[in-house]
Motif scaffolding. Structure first.
Motif, mmCIF file in Angstrom:
data_model
loop_
_atom_site.group_PDB
_atom_site.id
_atom_site.type_symbol
_atom_site.label_atom_id
_atom_site.label_comp_id
_atom_site.label_asym_id
_atom_site.label_seq_id
_atom_site.Cartn_x
_atom_site.Cartn_y
_atom_site.Cartn_z
ATOM 1 N N GLY A 42 0.816 -1.209 0.000
ATOM 2 C CA GLY A 42 0.000 0.000 0.000
ATOM 3 C C GLY A 42 0.842 1.248 0.000
ATOM 4 N N VAL A 43 0.224 2.361 -0.298
ATOM 5 C CA VAL A 43 0.912 3.645 -0.291
ATOM 6 C C VAL A 43 1.228 4.061 1.134
ATOM 7 N N LEU A 44 0.284 3.807 2.045
ATOM 8 C CA LEU A 44 0.478 4.081 3.463
ATOM 9 C C LEU A 44 0.087 2.831 4.239
ATOM 10 N N VAL A 45 1.033 2.261 4.961
ATOM 11 C CA VAL A 45 0.798 1.049 5.744
ATOM 12 C C VAL A 45 1.027 1.387 7.210
ATOM 13 N N LEU A 46 0.015 1.136 8.033
ATOM 14 C CA LEU A 46 0.119 1.359 9.469
ATOM 15 C C LEU A 46 0.225 0.011 10.144
ATOM 16 N N GLU A 47 1.292 -0.213 10.904
ATOM 17 C CA GLU A 47 1.522 -1.487 11.592
ATOM 18 C C GLU A 47 1.585 -1.256 13.090
ATOM 19 N N SER A 48 0.762 -1.981 13.853
ATOM 20 C CA SER A 48 0.823 -1.917 15.302
ATOM 21 C C SER A 48 0.000 -3.057 15.883
ATOM 22 N N THR A 49 0.463 -3.581 16.997
ATOM 23 C CA THR A 49 -0.315 -4.596 17.698
ATOM 24 C C THR A 49 -1.063 -4.003 18.888
ATOM 25 N N SER A 50 -0.821 -2.702 19.147
ATOM 26 C CA SER A 50 -1.450 -2.098 20.323
ATOM 27 C C SER A 50 -2.036 -0.708 20.072
ATOM 28 N N ALA A 52 -4.237 2.061 17.071
ATOM 29 C CA ALA A 52 -5.128 2.091 15.915
ATOM 30 C C ALA A 52 -5.100 3.471 15.261
ATOM 31 N N LEU A 53 -5.626 3.530 14.061
ATOM 32 C CA LEU A 53 -5.794 4.789 13.364
ATOM 33 C C LEU A 53 -6.903 5.570 14.054
ATOM 34 N N VAL A 54 -6.668 6.838 14.336
ATOM 35 C CA VAL A 54 -7.688 7.689 14.926
ATOM 36 C C VAL A 54 -7.994 8.790 13.910
ATOM 37 N N TYR A 76 -14.564 11.144 11.692
ATOM 38 C CA TYR A 76 -15.577 10.584 12.589
ATOM 39 C C TYR A 76 -16.566 11.689 12.899
ATOM 40 N N ASP A 77 -17.826 11.490 12.522
ATOM 41 C CA ASP A 77 -18.872 12.472 12.779
ATOM 42 C C ASP A 77 -19.377 12.278 14.207
ATOM 43 N N THR A 78 -19.144 13.268 15.043
ATOM 44 C CA THR A 78 -19.504 13.142 16.461
ATOM 45 C C THR A 78 -21.004 13.266 16.701
ATOM 46 N N VAL A 79 -21.758 13.817 15.759
ATOM 47 C CA VAL A 79 -23.206 13.936 15.927
ATOM 48 C C VAL A 79 -23.888 12.610 15.616
ATOM 49 N N SER A 80 -23.574 12.034 14.442
ATOM 50 C CA SER A 80 -24.211 10.763 14.062
ATOM 51 C C SER A 80 -23.468 9.552 14.619
ATOM 52 N N LYS A 81 -22.285 9.801 15.190
ATOM 53 C CA LYS A 81 -21.434 8.738 15.734
ATOM 54 C C LYS A 81 -21.151 7.667 14.671
ATOM 55 N N THR A 82 -20.732 8.161 13.487
ATOM 56 C CA THR A 82 -20.405 7.292 12.355
ATOM 57 C C THR A 82 -19.108 7.749 11.714
ATOM 58 N N ILE A 83 -18.547 6.873 10.894
ATOM 59 C CA ILE A 83 -17.410 7.253 10.060
ATOM 60 C C ILE A 83 -17.986 7.876 8.799
ATOM 61 N N ALA A 84 -17.559 9.074 8.482
ATOM 62 C CA ALA A 84 -18.040 9.791 7.311
ATOM 63 C C ALA A 84 -16.975 9.731 6.220
ATOM 64 N N VAL A 85 -17.393 9.369 5.010
ATOM 65 C CA VAL A 85 -16.480 9.283 3.858
ATOM 66 C C VAL A 85 -17.088 10.089 2.718
ATOM 67 N N PHE A 86 -16.323 11.037 2.189
ATOM 68 C CA PHE A 86 -16.784 11.847 1.064
ATOM 69 C C PHE A 86 -16.312 11.191 -0.223
ATOM 70 N N ASP A 87 -17.252 10.835 -1.112
ATOM 71 C CA ASP A 87 -16.908 10.109 -2.335
ATOM 72 C C ASP A 87 -16.681 11.003 -3.544
ATOM 73 N N GLY A 88 -16.672 12.302 -3.344
ATOM 74 C CA GLY A 88 -16.470 13.238 -4.438
ATOM 75 C C GLY A 88 -17.739 14.001 -4.776
ATOM 76 N N SER A 89 -18.900 13.420 -4.408
ATOM 77 C CA SER A 89 -20.144 14.122 -4.661
ATOM 78 C C SER A 89 -21.052 14.158 -3.438
ATOM 79 N N LYS A 90 -20.940 13.159 -2.550
ATOM 80 C CA LYS A 90 -21.788 13.161 -1.357
ATOM 81 C C LYS A 90 -21.070 12.456 -0.206
ATOM 82 N N TRP A 91 -21.549 12.733 1.002
ATOM 83 C CA TRP A 91 -21.036 12.077 2.198
ATOM 84 C C TRP A 91 -21.734 10.738 2.367
ATOM 85 N N ASN A 92 -20.995 9.725 2.763
ATOM 86 C CA ASN A 92 -21.528 8.400 3.092
ATOM 87 C C ASN A 92 -21.149 8.121 4.540
#
Length: 95
Positions: A42-50, A52-54, A76-92
């Motif tokens: 991958g372009v960015l690889v995060l390795e850890s056993t203890s 996580a990505l925040v 991380y959307d603190t209102v909906s308590k979800t992970i928000a991903v922008f796909d180029g046209s809308k938030w998912n």
């Protein structure tokens, strides 16, 4: 970027005067954080056993982020308590 309900270009043709071309033989295999090497590809690889990505925490992503980067902005959307991903046209949102 979005400014006063209008899209404003941030692109600047710039000048190549004084720049140095990259003469490195490196092909851009990616960056590994948290380990000296990894089996993962991958372009960015995060390795850890203890650890996580925040993701950045945003209060109401849709109204707070006026100019998300096209295709790939994540937070991380603190209102909906979800992970928000922008796909180029809308938030998912993922729960």
């Amino acid at each position: 970027m979005r400014e006063n309900d209008l899209w404003v270009s941030l692109s600047d043709p710039g000048s190549l005067t004084g720049t140095m071309p990259n003469a490195s033989a490196e092909t851009g295999g990616g960056v590994i954080i948290g380990a000296a090497s990894s089996q993962a590809q991958g372009v960015l690889v995060l390795e850890s056993t203890s650890k996580a990505l925040v993701l950045p925490k945003v209060n109401n992503t849709v109204t707070s982020m006026k100019s998300p980067a096209s295709g790939g902005t994540m937070c991380y959307d603190t209102v909906s308590k979800t992970i928000a991903v922008f796909d180029g046209s809308k938030w998912n949102f993922w729960k």
